[in-house]
Design a protein around this motif. Structure first.
Motif, PDB file in Angstrom:
ATOM      1  N   LEU A  22      -7.087   1.453  11.259  1.00 25.73           N
ATOM      2  CA  LEU A  22      -6.490   1.873  12.620  1.00 25.73           C
ATOM      3  C   LEU A  22      -7.544   2.539  13.585  1.00 25.73           C
ATOM      4  N   TYR A  23      -8.784   2.632  13.172  1.00 25.76           N
ATOM      5  CA  TYR A  23      -9.684   2.913  14.050  1.00 25.76           C
ATOM      6  C   TYR A  23     -10.795   1.901  14.217  1.00 25.76           C
ATOM      7  N   TYR A  24     -11.319   1.024  13.450  1.00 25.33           N
ATOM      8  CA  TYR A  24     -12.210   0.035  13.405  1.00 25.33           C
ATOM      9  C   TYR A  24     -11.713  -1.135  13.531  1.00 25.33           C
ATOM     10  N   PHE A  25     -10.230  -1.489  13.279  1.00 26.96           N
ATOM     11  CA  PHE A  25      -9.621  -2.565  13.231  1.00 26.96           C
ATOM     12  C   PHE A  25      -9.903  -3.557  12.410  1.00 26.96           C
ATOM     13  N   VAL A  26     -10.318  -3.495  11.133  1.00 29.03           N
ATOM     14  CA  VAL A  26     -10.701  -4.186  10.265  1.00 29.03           C
ATOM     15  C   VAL A  26      -9.698  -4.414   8.938  1.00 29.03           C
ATOM     16  N   GLY A  27      -9.454  -5.482   8.399  1.00 32.92           N
ATOM     17  CA  GLY A  27      -8.320  -5.400   7.401  1.00 32.92           C
ATOM     18  C   GLY A  27      -6.997  -5.758   8.097  1.00 32.92           C
ATOM     19  N   ILE A  28      -7.044  -6.336   9.120  1.00 30.75           N
ATOM     20  CA  ILE A  28      -5.606  -6.264   9.860  1.00 30.75           C
ATOM     21  C   ILE A  28      -4.794  -7.578   9.013  1.00 30.75           C
ATOM     22  N   CYS A  29      -5.417  -8.552   8.639  1.00 30.43           N
ATOM     23  CA  CYS A  29      -4.380  -9.804   7.934  1.00 30.43           C
ATOM     24  C   CYS A  29      -3.637  -9.380   6.882  1.00 30.43           C
ATOM     25  N   PRO A  30      -4.226  -8.540   5.598  1.00 35.27           N
ATOM     26  CA  PRO A  30      -3.113  -8.021   4.913  1.00 35.27           C
ATOM     27  C   PRO A  30      -2.345  -6.911   5.244  1.00 35.27           C
ATOM     28  N   PHE A  31      -2.772  -6.225   6.277  1.00 41.53           N
ATOM     29  CA  PHE A  31      -2.207  -5.065   6.641  1.00 41.53           C
ATOM     30  C   PHE A  31      -0.915  -5.593   7.604  1.00 41.53           C
ATOM     31  N   LEU A  32      -0.871  -6.632   8.211  1.00 44.39           N
ATOM     32  CA  LEU A  32       0.393  -7.204   8.751  1.00 44.39           C
ATOM     33  C   LEU A  32       1.152  -8.114   7.877  1.00 44.39           C
ATOM     34  N   GLY A  33       0.255  -8.903   6.951  1.00 46.14           N
ATOM     35  CA  GLY A  33       1.040  -9.793   6.091  1.00 46.14           C
ATOM     36  C   GLY A  33       1.723  -9.140   4.674  1.00 46.14           C
ATOM     37  N   VAL A  34       1.129  -8.116   4.396  1.00 44.05           N
ATOM     38  CA  VAL A  34       1.671  -7.435   3.096  1.00 44.05           C
ATOM     39  C   VAL A  34       2.393  -6.196   3.416  1.00 44.05           C
ATOM     40  N   PHE A  42       1.951  -0.875  -1.326  1.00 40.96           N
ATOM     41  CA  PHE A  42       1.291   0.069  -1.996  1.00 40.96           C
ATOM     42  C   PHE A  42       0.387  -0.507  -3.314  1.00 40.96           C
ATOM     43  N   GLY A  43       0.771  -1.477  -3.717  1.00 43.85           N
ATOM     44  CA  GLY A  43       0.222  -2.238  -4.918  1.00 43.85           C
ATOM     45  C   GLY A  43      -1.345  -2.968  -4.051  1.00 43.85           C
ATOM     46  N   MET A  44      -0.780  -3.494  -2.887  1.00 42.37           N
ATOM     47  CA  MET A  44      -2.009  -4.294  -2.304  1.00 42.37           C
ATOM     48  C   MET A  44      -3.091  -3.224  -1.837  1.00 42.37           C
ATOM     49  N   GLY A  45      -2.729  -1.749  -1.579  1.00 45.19           N
ATOM     50  CA  GLY A  45      -3.699  -0.721  -1.122  1.00 45.19           C
ATOM     51  C   GLY A  45      -4.512  -0.607  -2.545  1.00 45.19           C
ATOM     52  N   LEU A  46      -3.761  -0.242  -3.396  1.00 43.26           N
ATOM     53  CA  LEU A  46      -4.405   0.065  -4.808  1.00 43.26           C
ATOM     54  C   LEU A  46      -5.680  -1.024  -5.148  1.00 43.26           C
ATOM     55  N   ALA A  47      -4.997  -2.380  -5.005  1.00 41.21           N
ATOM     56  CA  ALA A  47      -5.855  -3.436  -5.448  1.00 41.21           C
ATOM     57  C   ALA A  47      -7.214  -3.272  -4.422  1.00 41.21           C
ATOM     58  N   VAL A  48      -6.939  -3.149  -3.301  1.00 36.61           N
ATOM     59  CA  VAL A  48      -8.128  -3.122  -2.316  1.00 36.61           C
ATOM     60  C   VAL A  48      -9.010  -2.105  -2.525  1.00 36.61           C
ATOM     61  N   THR A  49      -8.343  -0.789  -2.841  1.00 40.06           N
ATOM     62  CA  THR A  49      -9.197   0.353  -3.153  1.00 40.06           C
ATOM     63  C   THR A  49     -10.038   0.043  -4.247  1.00 40.06           C
ATOM     64  N   PHE A  50      -9.562  -0.669  -5.371  1.00 43.93           N
ATOM     65  CA  PHE A  50     -10.307  -1.012  -6.588  1.00 43.93           C
ATOM     66  C   PHE A  50     -11.342  -1.840  -6.204  1.00 43.93           C
ATOM     67  N   PHE A 125       2.545 -10.843  -4.189  1.00 43.34           N
ATOM     68  CA  PHE A 125       1.316 -10.808  -3.483  1.00 43.34           C
ATOM     69  C   PHE A 125       1.253 -12.272  -3.018  1.00 43.34           C
ATOM     70  N   GLY A 126       1.499 -13.115  -3.699  1.00 46.98           N
ATOM     71  CA  GLY A 126       1.458 -14.671  -3.074  1.00 46.98           C
ATOM     72  C   GLY A 126      -0.072 -14.894  -2.868  1.00 46.98           C
ATOM     73  N   VAL A 127      -0.374 -15.365  -1.703  1.00 45.64           N
ATOM     74  CA  VAL A 127      -1.677 -15.984  -1.259  1.00 45.64           C
ATOM     75  C   VAL A 127      -2.523 -15.024  -0.763  1.00 45.64           C
ATOM     76  N   PHE A 128      -1.961 -13.683  -0.621  1.00 48.44           N
ATOM     77  CA  PHE A 128      -2.677 -12.654  -0.002  1.00 48.44           C
ATOM     78  C   PHE A 128      -3.601 -12.018  -1.003  1.00 48.44           C
ATOM     79  N   LEU A 129      -3.225 -12.030  -2.272  1.00 51.72           N
ATOM     80  CA  LEU A 129      -4.153 -11.444  -3.314  1.00 51.72           C
ATOM     81  C   LEU A 129      -5.623 -12.179  -3.353  1.00 51.72           C
ATOM     82  N   PRO A 130      -5.541 -13.154  -3.572  1.00 51.74           N
ATOM     83  CA  PRO A 130      -6.845 -14.173  -3.275  1.00 51.74           C
ATOM     84  C   PRO A 130      -7.698 -14.062  -2.049  1.00 51.74           C
TER      85      PRO A 130
END
Length: 231
Positions: A22-34, A42-50, A125-130
């Protein structure tokens, strides 16, 4: 105490004040898609954090010991080998290639783990995990670490790099979970036909970004408060 204060400031800045999404506007693709369901978001957020934590650990190690100027071959050794003593070996030009390999390897590990132990989440997750491999928020964190390792007078340690990565991952989780909650509510609203789907999602994302602008400058005030506590 100063080290703890610096880590707290880096963490809170990456998570909330200067949120990656929300500040640097990076990671928008999964932010909108998932961000259609809170559980999936929440699961995607944990996966990205790891992934971002593992990538930060590996990228810091590669950068500190290999990629930064003078790291692979110190100036004194370079001179003994016949090199120009006024120059240093700088492999930072390879940073993008190394970081991409590091991120791709981390995502592959997460994908294997989720597919084996959480098949329902993996299917949702579909295609958004890879596609976490191409999540620019992770590459952004690696490049931020590189930037702070190029100043020999203020080198970041591993603990600072991990504070940035974990804070950025948690900030991504907060942003995508908020977005998912709002989009679930929007499913029950009478949204104008022209704005349904991506249109209203982009408007909500913009309003969220404007809301987070309220944190602008808080990092400076927090730094002053932590400095007073440390004294």
């Amino acid at each position: 105490m100063e080290t703890v204060s610096a880590l707290v400031l880096i963490f809170l800045s990456a998570a909330i004040i200067n949120n990656f999404v929300l500040y640097y506007f990076v990671g928008i693709c999964p932010f909108l898609g998932v961000s259609r369901k809170i559980g999936m978001a929440f699961g995607m957020g944990l996966a990205v954090t790891f992934v971002i934590s593992i990538a930060a650990f590996l990228s810091w190690a590669f950068t500190f010991y290999i990629l930064r100027a003078g790291a692979p071959i110190p100036t004194q050794v370079w001179a003994l080998l016949g090199g120009d003593p006024e120059t240093t070996v700088d492999l930072s030009v390879l940073s993008y290639i190394i970081y991409i390999f590091v991120i791709a390897s981390s995502v592959q590990f997460v994908e294997m783990y989720v597919r084996k132990f959480f098949p329902a989440l993996y299917k949702s997750f579909g295609v958004f995990l890879p596609l976490i491999t191409t999540n620019c928020a992770i590459l952004f964190a690696c490049l931020e670490i590189l930037k702070h390792l190029q100043d020999p007078m203020n080198l970041w340690g591993l603990h600072e790099a991990l504070a940035l990565a974990i804070g950025g991952g948690i900030g991504f989780t907060i942003a995508i979970s908020l977005m998912a909650g709002l989009r679930e509510e929007l499913d029950m609203c009478d949204v104008p036909k022209a704005l349904r789907g991506t249109g209203i999602a982009l408007l909500v994302a913009g309003i969220l970004a404007m809301a987070f602008m309220g944190f602008t400058g808080v990092d400076k005030g927090l730094a002053n408060a932590l400095a007073m506590l440390s004294n």
